[in-house]
Design a protein around this motif. Structure first.
Motif, PDB file in Angstrom:
ATOM      1  N   MET A 156       0.832  -1.179   0.000  1.00  0.00           N
ATOM      2  CA  MET A 156       0.000   0.000   0.000  1.00  0.00           C
ATOM      3  C   MET A 156       0.878   1.244   0.000  1.00  0.00           C
ATOM      4  N   ILE A 157       0.538   2.197  -0.838  1.00  0.00           N
ATOM      5  CA  ILE A 157       1.300   3.435  -0.933  1.00  0.00           C
ATOM      6  C   ILE A 157       0.802   4.399   0.129  1.00  0.00           C
ATOM      7  N   ASN A 158       1.731   4.942   0.903  1.00  0.00           N
ATOM      8  CA  ASN A 158       1.396   5.891   1.948  1.00  0.00           C
ATOM      9  C   ASN A 158       1.668   7.298   1.419  1.00  0.00           C
ATOM     10  N   HIS A 159       0.629   8.074   1.173  1.00  0.00           N
ATOM     11  CA  HIS A 159       0.764   9.420   0.636  1.00  0.00           C
ATOM     12  C   HIS A 159       0.916  10.440   1.757  1.00  0.00           C
ATOM     13  N   THR A 160       1.835  11.347   1.548  1.00  0.00           N
ATOM     14  CA  THR A 160       1.949  12.472   2.467  1.00  0.00           C
ATOM     15  C   THR A 160       0.795  13.420   2.162  1.00  0.00           C
ATOM     16  N   PRO A 161       0.466  14.329   3.074  1.00  0.00           N
ATOM     17  CA  PRO A 161      -0.617  15.283   2.799  1.00  0.00           C
ATOM     18  C   PRO A 161      -0.376  16.089   1.516  1.00  0.00           C
ATOM     19  N   ASN A 162       0.876  16.482   1.258  1.00  0.00           N
ATOM     20  CA  ASN A 162       1.177  17.235   0.039  1.00  0.00           C
ATOM     21  C   ASN A 162       0.966  16.389  -1.209  1.00  0.00           C
ATOM     22  N   GLN A 163       1.366  15.106  -1.141  1.00  0.00           N
ATOM     23  CA  GLN A 163       1.193  14.211  -2.287  1.00  0.00           C
ATOM     24  C   GLN A 163      -0.291  13.972  -2.544  1.00  0.00           C
ATOM     25  N   ALA A 164      -1.068  13.783  -1.498  1.00  0.00           N
ATOM     26  CA  ALA A 164      -2.502  13.579  -1.647  1.00  0.00           C
ATOM     27  C   ALA A 164      -3.155  14.803  -2.266  1.00  0.00           C
ATOM     28  N   ARG A 165      -2.718  15.994  -1.850  1.00  0.00           N
ATOM     29  CA  ARG A 165      -3.261  17.231  -2.423  1.00  0.00           C
ATOM     30  C   ARG A 165      -2.892  17.344  -3.898  1.00  0.00           C
ATOM     31  N   LEU A 166      -1.642  17.009  -4.236  1.00  0.00           N
ATOM     32  CA  LEU A 166      -1.200  17.045  -5.628  1.00  0.00           C
ATOM     33  C   LEU A 166      -1.994  16.049  -6.474  1.00  0.00           C
ATOM     34  N   ASP A 167      -2.202  14.846  -5.956  1.00  0.00           N
ATOM     35  CA  ASP A 167      -3.005  13.847  -6.662  1.00  0.00           C
ATOM     36  C   ASP A 167      -4.412  14.366  -6.920  1.00  0.00           C
ATOM     37  N   SER A 168      -4.975  15.045  -5.924  1.00  0.00           N
ATOM     38  CA  SER A 168      -6.320  15.605  -6.055  1.00  0.00           C
ATOM     39  C   SER A 168      -6.361  16.685  -7.141  1.00  0.00           C
ATOM     40  N   ILE A 169      -5.348  17.545  -7.172  1.00  0.00           N
ATOM     41  CA  ILE A 169      -5.282  18.613  -8.182  1.00  0.00           C
ATOM     42  C   ILE A 169      -5.157  18.021  -9.580  1.00  0.00           C
ATOM     43  N   VAL A 170      -4.305  17.011  -9.730  1.00  0.00           N
ATOM     44  CA  VAL A 170      -4.122  16.370 -11.035  1.00  0.00           C
ATOM     45  C   VAL A 170      -5.416  15.697 -11.490  1.00  0.00           C
ATOM     46  N   ALA A 171      -6.087  15.007 -10.593  1.00  0.00           N
ATOM     47  CA  ALA A 171      -7.350  14.347 -10.936  1.00  0.00           C
ATOM     48  C   ALA A 171      -8.401  15.365 -11.370  1.00  0.00           C
ATOM     49  N   GLU A 172      -8.477  16.487 -10.658  1.00  0.00           N
ATOM     50  CA  GLU A 172      -9.426  17.553 -11.002  1.00  0.00           C
ATOM     51  C   GLU A 172      -9.097  18.156 -12.372  1.00  0.00           C
ATOM     52  N   ALA A 173      -7.828  18.363 -12.652  1.00  0.00           N
ATOM     53  CA  ALA A 173      -7.421  18.915 -13.951  1.00  0.00           C
ATOM     54  C   ALA A 173      -7.777  17.960 -15.081  1.00  0.00           C
ATOM     55  N   ARG A 174      -7.567  16.674 -14.862  1.00  0.00           N
ATOM     56  CA  ARG A 174      -7.925  15.674 -15.889  1.00  0.00           C
ATOM     57  C   ARG A 174      -9.431  15.646 -16.121  1.00  0.00           C
ATOM     58  N   ARG A 175     -10.205  15.719 -15.042  1.00  0.00           N
ATOM     59  CA  ARG A 175     -11.661  15.722 -15.171  1.00  0.00           C
ATOM     60  C   ARG A 175     -12.111  16.957 -15.935  1.00  0.00           C
ATOM     61  N   HIS A 176     -11.554  18.118 -15.594  1.00  0.00           N
ATOM     62  CA  HIS A 176     -11.902  19.370 -16.268  1.00  0.00           C
ATOM     63  C   HIS A 176     -11.558  19.295 -17.751  1.00  0.00           C
ATOM     64  N   SER A 177     -10.395  18.760 -18.070  1.00  0.00           N
ATOM     65  CA  SER A 177      -9.958  18.628 -19.462  1.00  0.00           C
ATOM     66  C   SER A 177     -10.908  17.713 -20.242  1.00  0.00           C
ATOM     67  N   SER A 178     -11.311  16.606 -19.634  1.00  0.00           N
ATOM     68  CA  SER A 178     -12.230  15.670 -20.292  1.00  0.00           C
ATOM     69  C   SER A 178     -13.594  16.313 -20.531  1.00  0.00           C
ATOM     70  N   GLU A 179     -14.078  17.064 -19.557  1.00  0.00           N
ATOM     71  CA  GLU A 179     -15.365  17.750 -19.710  1.00  0.00           C
ATOM     72  C   GLU A 179     -15.308  18.794 -20.813  1.00  0.00           C
ATOM     73  N   ARG A 180     -14.211  19.569 -20.836  1.00  0.00           N
ATOM     74  CA  ARG A 180     -14.038  20.600 -21.865  1.00  0.00           C
ATOM     75  C   ARG A 180     -13.978  19.957 -23.252  1.00  0.00           C
ATOM     76  N   GLU A 181     -13.219  18.858 -23.368  1.00  0.00           N
ATOM     77  CA  GLU A 181     -13.102  18.166 -24.649  1.00  0.00           C
ATOM     78  C   GLU A 181     -14.451  17.646 -25.119  1.00  0.00           C
ATOM     79  N   ALA A 182     -15.236  17.100 -24.204  1.00  0.00           N
ATOM     80  CA  ALA A 182     -16.553  16.578 -24.573  1.00  0.00           C
ATOM     81  C   ALA A 182     -17.438  17.693 -25.109  1.00  0.00           C
ATOM     82  N   LYS A 183     -17.335  18.894 -24.529  1.00  0.00           N
ATOM     83  CA  LYS A 183     -18.169  20.014 -24.969  1.00  0.00           C
ATOM     84  C   LYS A 183     -17.790  20.477 -26.369  1.00  0.00           C
ATOM     85  N   TYR A 184     -16.494  20.681 -26.643  1.00  0.00           N
ATOM     86  CA  TYR A 184     -16.157  21.162 -27.979  1.00  0.00           C
ATOM     87  C   TYR A 184     -16.280  20.058 -29.016  1.00  0.00           C
TER      88      TYR A 184
END
Length: 123
Positions: free
Chosen positions: A1-29
């Motif tokens: 099991m990978i143990n994420h530091t609070p900073n790593q977990a926050r970074l993972d969350s930001i990356v996931a949100e950016a990917r979701r936003h990019s996918s939504e934007r792509e679907a719209k255009y």
């Protein structure tokens, strides 16, 4: 099991949100482009419909995925094969030092520069 530091977990969350936003934007255009243009690849002229429609992609002419005018003037529909070829061509040209969409470097070598002199020496 990978143990994420609070900073790593926050970074993972930001990356996931950016990917979701990019996918939504792509679907719209993509949805808008499919309404604006016939379902034909502008390079190879193959027609798409039904389940094969997923093979038709939106290409940004200026390569800027944030430039999505509502009139679709920065888009063209390309099949997945032509789209991949377009991006490979751009990459190849950039590796050769050529400019795409602008003025290409001017050739400075003239293979015939001394041709008359060389012909005169042969006589």
């Amino acid at each position: 099991m990978i143990n994420h530091t609070p900073n790593q977990a926050r970074l993972d969350s930001i990356v996931a949100e950016a990917r979701r936003h990019s996918s939504e934007r792509e679907a719209k255009y993509r949805e808008r482009a499919l309404k604006l243009y016939p379902w034909v690849c502008v390079r190879c002229a193959r027609e798409f419909s039904g389940a094969r429609l997923r093979e038709l992609t939106v290409h940004h002419k200026d390569h800027n995925h944030d430039n999505n005018p509502l009139d679709g003037s920065n888009w063209e529909l390309l099949c997945i094969y032509c789209h991949e070829n377009e991006h490979a061509r751009i990459l190849d040209e950039s590796l050769r030092g050529r400019v795409i969409g602008g003025q290409a470097p001017v050739a400075t070598h003239n293979p015939f520069a001394n041709l008359q002199e060389k012909l005169n020496k042969k006589k």
